[in-house]
Design a protein around this motif. Structure first.
Motif, PDB file in Angstrom:
ATOM      1  N   GLU A  11       0.838  -1.196   0.000  1.00 33.67           N
ATOM      2  CA  GLU A  11       0.000   0.000   0.000  1.00 33.67           C
ATOM      3  C   GLU A  11       0.878   1.253   0.000  1.00 33.67           C
ATOM      4  OE1 GLU A  11      -2.731  -0.109   3.240  1.00 33.67           O
ATOM      5  OE2 GLU A  11      -3.603  -2.025   2.647  1.00 33.67           O
ATOM      6  N   ARG A  12       0.716   2.092  -1.019  1.00 35.61           N
ATOM      7  CA  ARG A  12       1.497   3.319  -1.118  1.00 35.61           C
ATOM      8  C   ARG A  12       1.273   4.228   0.078  1.00 35.61           C
ATOM      9  NH1 ARG A  12       5.849   5.556  -1.947  1.00 35.61           N
ATOM     10  NH2 ARG A  12       6.038   4.055  -3.635  1.00 35.61           N
ATOM     11  N   LYS A  13       0.019   4.294   0.560  1.00 34.85           N
ATOM     12  CA  LYS A  13      -0.292   5.153   1.708  1.00 34.85           C
ATOM     13  C   LYS A  13       0.491   4.710   2.941  1.00 34.85           C
ATOM     14  CE  LYS A  13      -4.116   6.895   4.531  1.00 34.85           C
ATOM     15  NZ  LYS A  13      -5.587   6.830   4.791  1.00 34.85           N
ATOM     16  N   SER A  16       4.060   5.864   2.724  1.00 39.14           N
ATOM     17  CA  SER A  16       4.147   7.307   2.954  1.00 39.14           C
ATOM     18  C   SER A  16       4.048   7.643   4.433  1.00 39.14           C
ATOM     19  CB  SER A  16       3.029   8.022   2.182  1.00 39.14           C
ATOM     20  OG  SER A  16       3.180   7.838   0.791  1.00 39.14           O
ATOM     21  N   ILE A  17       3.184   6.916   5.155  1.00 39.16           N
ATOM     22  CA  ILE A  17       3.018   7.166   6.589  1.00 39.16           C
ATOM     23  C   ILE A  17       4.309   6.834   7.336  1.00 39.16           C
ATOM     24  CG2 ILE A  17       1.860   6.329   8.680  1.00 39.16           C
ATOM     25  CD1 ILE A  17      -0.697   6.087   6.974  1.00 39.16           C
ATOM     26  N   SER A  20       7.046   9.406   6.468  1.00 39.50           N
ATOM     27  CA  SER A  20       6.769  10.690   7.117  1.00 39.50           C
ATOM     28  C   SER A  20       7.113  10.648   8.601  1.00 39.50           C
ATOM     29  CB  SER A  20       5.303  11.067   6.919  1.00 39.50           C
ATOM     30  OG  SER A  20       4.977  12.233   7.628  1.00 39.50           O
ATOM     31  N   GLN A  36       6.427  -1.326  -3.387  1.00 35.67           N
ATOM     32  CA  GLN A  36       5.107  -1.943  -3.230  1.00 35.67           C
ATOM     33  C   GLN A  36       5.132  -3.387  -3.715  1.00 35.67           C
ATOM     34  OE1 GLN A  36       3.010   1.865  -4.935  1.00 35.67           O
ATOM     35  NE2 GLN A  36       1.431   0.588  -4.000  1.00 35.67           N
ATOM     36  N   LYS A 102      -0.354  -1.646  12.794  1.00 37.11           N
ATOM     37  CA  LYS A 102      -1.090  -0.571  12.137  1.00 37.11           C
ATOM     38  C   LYS A 102      -2.402  -0.333  12.900  1.00 37.11           C
ATOM     39  CE  LYS A 102       0.538  -1.797   7.477  1.00 37.11           C
ATOM     40  NZ  LYS A 102       0.109  -2.238   6.123  1.00 37.11           N
TER      41      LYS A 102
END
Length: 248
Positions: A11-13, A16-17, A20, A36, A102
């Motif tokens: 998952e790209r999201k 990113s999380i 970040s 991915q 998660k």
């Protein structure tokens, strides 16, 4: 010390999380790869192996465990990332490998990174990763090995060779089948959680026993083990203990 890292998650999201959060809380982690597709990560690792990998467990083409199996000498530190439950976490914990759940909390991420840094320094990753892969291939839990953290690093012990564990002053003494003893810097609570699904029972706040080694139970609250040692069963644990041994 700068630590190179990959993030592998379908998952790209999610990638990113993590990235970040690393930028905000762990500036010494240098993310040199984001994937991915775990197969692409494998190809990249032939050219450039990082110090640390954030690895999602549940991916459609190849899960995190299968990814690890593909690598001959997985000498990098792993922090598994999972939204799922007990089986995955239990297998990871048995080998003293890091994991975060998660949705990822900053505090959990920072703690996992601090532990990973220590492990990188002590160079324990290869042994832990190999043991995880071996454990996952075993069908009988009692043939598995667990990582015993000590002041010197890690020792891997077959579960079936542990007779009992005794907690004392924050440490744990493990009594083995061959009459040897080991001292771990981890508490009895740590081993209680690690071994509770591997036929062990916490009879008392300071005593954890392997149910395979029970000789007899005295109803005044004492268990006699095959190593000729007696262990107390706390009053509030006796009913549950009796239910467990009824099924042996």
């Amino acid at each position: 010390m700068s630590i190179t890292a990959y993030i592998i998650d379908d998952e790209r999201k999610a990638i990113s999380i993590i990235k970040s959060k690393l930028e905000r809380t762990a500036s010494d982690i240098d993310v040199i790869g984001e994937f991915q597709d775990p197969e692409k990560a494998l190809k990249e690792m032939e050219k450039n192996t990082p110090d640390l990998i954030f690895l999602d467990i549940s991916m459609p083409k190849m899960n995190g465990f299968e990814f690890l199996r593909q690598i001959k000498n997985p000498s990098f530190e792993v922090i598994f990332v999972t939204a799922y439950g007990d089986y995955a976490i239990e297998a990871i914990r048995h080998c003293a490998i890091g994991y975060i759940l998660k949705p990822i909390m900053d505090q959990d991420l920072m703690l996992s990174i601090e532990n990973a840094k220590k492990n990188i320094e002590h160079k324990t990753a290869l042994a832990k990763n190999r043991q995880l892969v071996e454990n996952l291939s075993l069908t009988q839990n009692r043939n598995k090995k667990i990582a015993i953290p000590s002041s010197k690093g890690l020792d891997f012990i077959e579960v079936q060779n542990i007779v009992r564990c005794e907690g004392t002053q924050g440490y744990t003494v493990l009594y083995l089948k061959n009459k040897q003893q080991m001292v771990s810097s981890y508490s009895i609570g740590y081993f209680g959680k690690m071994l509770e699904n591997l036929n062990f029972f916490l009879t008392h706040k300071s005593h954890l026993i392997n149910l395979d080694y029970i000789d007899k139970y005295d109803r005044n609250g004492t268990v006699e083990l095959q190593d000729n040692h007696s262990v107390p069963v706390a009053r509030n644990r006796r009913e549950l203990f009796l239910k467990r041994i009824e099924n042996l």
